[in-house]
Every structure is written in structure tokens, then in C-alpha cells.
Scaffold this active site. Sequence first.
Site, PDB file in Angstrom:
ATOM      1  N   ARG A 277       1.554  -1.173  -5.634  1.00 26.26           N
ATOM      2  CA  ARG A 277       0.218  -1.780  -5.573  1.00 26.26           C
ATOM      3  C   ARG A 277      -0.620  -1.153  -6.684  1.00 26.26           C
ATOM      4  NH1 ARG A 277      -2.969   0.491  -0.983  1.00 26.26           N
ATOM      5  NH2 ARG A 277      -4.046   1.544  -2.677  1.00 26.26           N
TER       6      ARG A 277
ATOM      7  N   HIS B 282      -6.285  -1.050  -2.200  1.00 23.81           N
ATOM      8  CA  HIS B 282      -5.835  -1.844  -1.038  1.00 23.81           C
ATOM      9  C   HIS B 282      -6.638  -3.137  -0.969  1.00 23.81           C
ATOM     10  CE1 HIS B 282      -5.070  -3.117   3.045  1.00 23.81           C
ATOM     11  NE2 HIS B 282      -6.349  -2.967   3.330  1.00 23.81           N
TER      12      HIS B 282
ATOM     13  N   TYR C 169      -6.831   9.461  -3.225  1.00 27.87           N
ATOM     14  CA  TYR C 169      -5.565   9.838  -2.580  1.00 27.87           C
ATOM     15  C   TYR C 169      -4.324   9.720  -3.466  1.00 27.87           C
ATOM     16  CZ  TYR C 169      -5.648   4.752  -1.700  1.00 27.87           C
ATOM     17  OH  TYR C 169      -5.730   3.391  -1.826  1.00 27.87           O
TER      18      TYR C 169
END
Lengths: 376, 327
Positions: free
Chosen positions: A270, A274, A283
Site C-alpha cells: 500500500r 490507509h 508507523y
Amino acid sequence: MTIDSVRGVPDTPEPAEPELVQLLTPEGERVEHPDYPLDLSAEEVRDLYRDLVIVRRLDLESVALTRQGEVGLWPSLLGQEAAQIGSGRALSENDMVFPTYREHGVAWCRGVDHLNMIGLFRGVSHGGWDPTEHNFHLYTVVIGSQTLHATGYAMGVQRDGVLGTPSAAATIAYFGDGATSQGDVHESFVFATVFNAPIVFFCQNNQWAISEPLEKQSRIPLYRRAQGYGFPGLRVDGNDVFACLAVTRKALENARTGQGPTLIEAFTYRMGAHTTTDDPTRYRLKAEEEAWKLKDPIERVKAYLVRNDLAETGFFEKVEDEAKQMGRELRDGCLSMPDPGPLAMFENVYAEPHPLMTEEQEQFAAYLASFEEESR
Amino acid sequence: MTTLTLGKAMNEGLRKAMENDPKVLVMGEDVGKLGGVFRITDGLQKDFGEERVIDTPLAESGIVGTAIGLALRGYRPVVEIQFDGFVFPAADQIITQLAKLRMRSLGSLELPVVVRIPWGGGIGAVEHHSESPEAYFTHTAGLRVVACSNPLDAFAMIQQAIASPDPVIFFEPKRRYWDKAEVDVESAPADWAPLHEARVVQPGEHATVLAYGPSVKTCLEAAAAAAEEGRSLEVIDLRSLNPLDIGTVVDSVNRTGRCVVVHEAPVFSGFGAELAARITERCFYRLESPVLRVGGFSAPYPPSRNEDHYLPDLDRILDAVDRTFAW
């Protein structure tokens, strides 16, 4: 059995690195795989390239519309184009798709207008397209729920008695790496294998479930889970549109001929957040993103076309212009999209008349009308 | 006319529905050879085959989730949840998917799924086998929620529920499965009351008692006892909780001026609260006293040695009636 084997170290030796089905390297080199022969004409490769470029453009435009406040949020497919176009173009007309909420590329393959997805994330409807028109089910937001619908649908196809005939239909369920922890996904694996349902489980392992990396979901490669349920699983290079096309074709054909389910783990990344509300800098490392950039799904097809001299002069510019034009049309469509109107809330809740829906709709209409009278 | 238990009437209703429409499927845990733990599907697999009467893996979410998929392919699945307390693993599929798919599709999809739930207490069972979760489902738009109380309704209502293009949560009063009545198994939809219509099962003048499912019989017994004391109670079997036939209720309460609601579910935030609120809104000037509720206590369903104290019985119903007159 030792404690270590209970903890997940297999009794039988597994390859240290999982085998990855790949037919096109990141450098654009064609490689062969004995189980997945693929013969594509130059035109077919150019069509795949066009698909990839267009869905990326529509996605980028959707992100931009979100940043500009025209759309509430957007789950970007950036980086996953090959997994979606490869699997999407493997489908036959009769096959039925059960997507998550990120399958904009598969939707493109099924002819679903991208404006429908914009409408969903803009808050105009909760979906709105007719799944039977495109054999593309509605987006499902609760993680993994659609895998059971797909399995049930496949059980219905079985009961229709069409497997092995020209009317055969395979079902394909899309989900992500995070979804593999959901009970519904496990239950769908159980139902699918017990009933030998004609279904392909297509897991796009994009390495991240919002902020949680794969090791929070599994101690083994995801495709190996299939073995425990009793059906085949394999890992494919999810950034390789050729490989995704080939393995999905084979799995779908197996389903249509009554050979039961397959789990495909499309190993991808990805590249974006998100959704537009997420912040991956909290993160994950930039270096990881940079490493995956080198495996870009579009660049390798372009390299292949150039290397083999399969694209006429101006082809790439033409595709780029077409994609940009579609982006502009999407923007116009979004900006001119009408709101549903307040009384639409009560519509389509039930198929047959429901007194409470009627009563509340009438009361609310009268309440709204009272303001118009006051202002007169 | 045939004398049938409520359970057998369910079985006959399912059989008729399967005979009339080859798309009707029955699915659930142990519904095949065993005929279900209450034998409601007894003999159906033998007569209609394993493709139509499906013994499923032991996973309630999976059962309802795959039923949704089957419905999307054109089937009409009738799902059996083995006991009321086992519906919660399927609650996600029922509430977030089954109830909402039609709206999500802007009306292009139909979800003709029936979820049958043997329900309520009074059979001396262990935990999770005696619960009354109806309010969770009446609170969810997109579902129709009905409850049968007698063999004739069981026979008719299950067929009407299966014919509905909307999802129906179908509550069956498990402690009444063995109650008997005359049922005309040749009767057809034209002979039956509409699925969502309440029924005055005992006309009366002095107070209205509202009930559904297993409580209807208890309320009729209470009405008989009250009659001996010269009090005439009107007992209404709601039959359908969503949609609610509020008209029948309002007509009655406007005549009697008093109302007691009875159900096995806990009173706090229970379906009776909705009834009391609606009656108060519509009958305010006709009410002689507040609407009172009799039901399960707001504690979890107790171990079965205590269930007779927990469930509303004849005395607690009459006590509430007395209180409406003492107001």
C-alpha cells in the site's frame, strides 16, 4: 510435537523464502513459470498498461478531491493496481466479484462508473450501483464480511447446477491481510472447503492494516493458511499484472469446473495511506516505501513494452492524455453530483411498504415544509 | 383440520414453502438427519435432499453470511439458529449486512432471508438457552421481526415470512413447541391474517394486556383468572414487533384506558418501553394510569431453578393489572 512446533515452526521443512509466482520482473523482463503459461498479444499488453494508468489517475484525482474537501475520505489503491487489474481482467462475464472498499481497479474492469465510488465516499449514498448489472457486489466496509457472502453466492452457483457448463460462474472474494484475522474469513474458508464451493479468495497483502504490519496478523505466510483448510494456496507477485492475470485465470477456471476454492495471496504494497485520514509517517519508514517504489506495477509494463518495441510512437503520451481527461471528467462529475435530498433517508430500507418509514418520512417532510411556510 | 403441536405446525409450514418454491433452502446446525434439536426440520432433508436442507459447519456468522450470499444468487434461505443465545455470533452479519444491503444498493437488491430463532425461557435449560434478544433486532432498521404464539400462526407466519422480499427475524416460543391446536394445513395465504397485523385474542373492557410469543398464553390465563374477579381484560397478541400494528393497540387502549405490557425480556430498554412510549403519545388523554410493564428482571437470565421467579407469570401480570386500577 515440541513446543516450538506448536508455536508455528512446521514439522516439515518449508522453503525459507516463500515461492513467488512472477512472470514480469520489476525491470520489465519476461520470465516463464511452468504452471502459469501466459500468451499475450502486444495489444493485450497495451490494454493492460492503459488500465493500470487510468485507474491510477482516477485514484489520484479522488485523493485530490478529498484533500480539497469534496470527498469525505478516500482509500487509495496506489501500488495495488496490478493485483486489481490482473485479477479483474481474468474474470469472465458470468463471474461474480465481492470487493472490499479499495477495489476501484476491479470495479473499472467490471465497468462500474468510478463516480459511484466517489458518491459513496462523498456521502451521497452507501454504494448505489446495481451489483447484478456488473456482477460486482457493493463495497463492504466491515472487514471480511463479504467473504461469507461470496461463499454463499458460490454455493448458490453450485445449486444452480451450472458448473462445468458454459453458464458456469466463479466467485471471487477480495480482502486484505488484516482481514485474514477476522472470524468471518476463517468461517468462509471452512464453508468453502466443506462444500467445495467455486470460489477464489484473492487476498491483497499490502503489508499494512492501517498501522499494523503483517506480523500482527500472522506467523506464517498467508497463502499457507489454505493448506490447513484443505485447498490450494499460492503467493503471486502482486505488482506483476501478468502473473496476477495468469494465476487468477487458472484459479477461476478451477472453480468453474468444480475443483473448489483457491487462496491467492497477492504480495504487494500500500504505497499511500490507509485512507486520506491516516498518517503512515507515524508507523513506517520512508525507506520501506522507497524500496517498494522500485517494484512499481506500471513502470515494469512500460519497460516491457519499450524493451520489446511493442508500443507505437506517442502511445504512452496518448494513454496519459486519455487518463488525464478521465480525471477531469471525474472531477466535473463529482462537483456536479446532486445531494440525495433529506427524504431519501427513508427510501429503500425495505422492499415492501413499512408503516414506520412512511410515517417518519411524512412527519419529517411536514417539519421541513413548516420552515418554508414561516419564511413566507 | 389437523391437530398439530406448534413445532409440527412449523415443520408443516416449512414443508409447504419448500414444495411451493424450489428456491427455498433450509440451513443450520443439525437441521438435516437429526431434524434440528427441536425436530422442527424433521424429515425435510430426506424429502428435499442435502442440497436444499443443509447441515452447516458450526458457525453462526457463517450460516447467516452464506445465507446472504445464497439470497444474492436468487435463493430464499431459511436459517435456523439453534438457540436464542447463539444468535450473537451472527449479530454482525444480521445487523451490518442483512439489514442494510437493500439500502446500500439503493433498492436494487432483495434479501429474502428468514432467521428462525427458538426463543425464550421456561424449559429448564443451561445458560444462553432461554434468552429474549428481540429488542436488539427491533432496534435495527431493515429487519422485520415477528413472533408466533400458537400452532396456526406458526404454520402460516413462517410461510408468509419466507415469501417476504425483506429479511425476517422469526421468533419461535420454544416452551410452546408442544402446545396443540387445530390447524388447517390446506389453508392458503388468502385465509390468513397479514403477517404484520396484531390480533385481539381475548376481547375485554377494563384493561388492555399486550403480549407476544410465549407470554400470550400466560396472559390469556391471567385474563381468565381476572374474569373470575369480575375484571374484563383485553389480550392482544402483537405477532409482529417490527413493523408494529400500533393502530390495533391504540384502538384498544383508547377504549380501556389501562394497559399492561408483558414480555420475557428484561423490562429496562425492552420492547415494552417502546410500546409504553407510543401508547402514551397517542392515548394520553384516555389513559387512566401509566402503562405498566411486566417482564424479566434487569439481571441476566438466571439459572433455571430460578426461572419461574424471573419469567412473568399469572400472578405478576395480575399484580400489575391491580396496580393500574389502584393508581
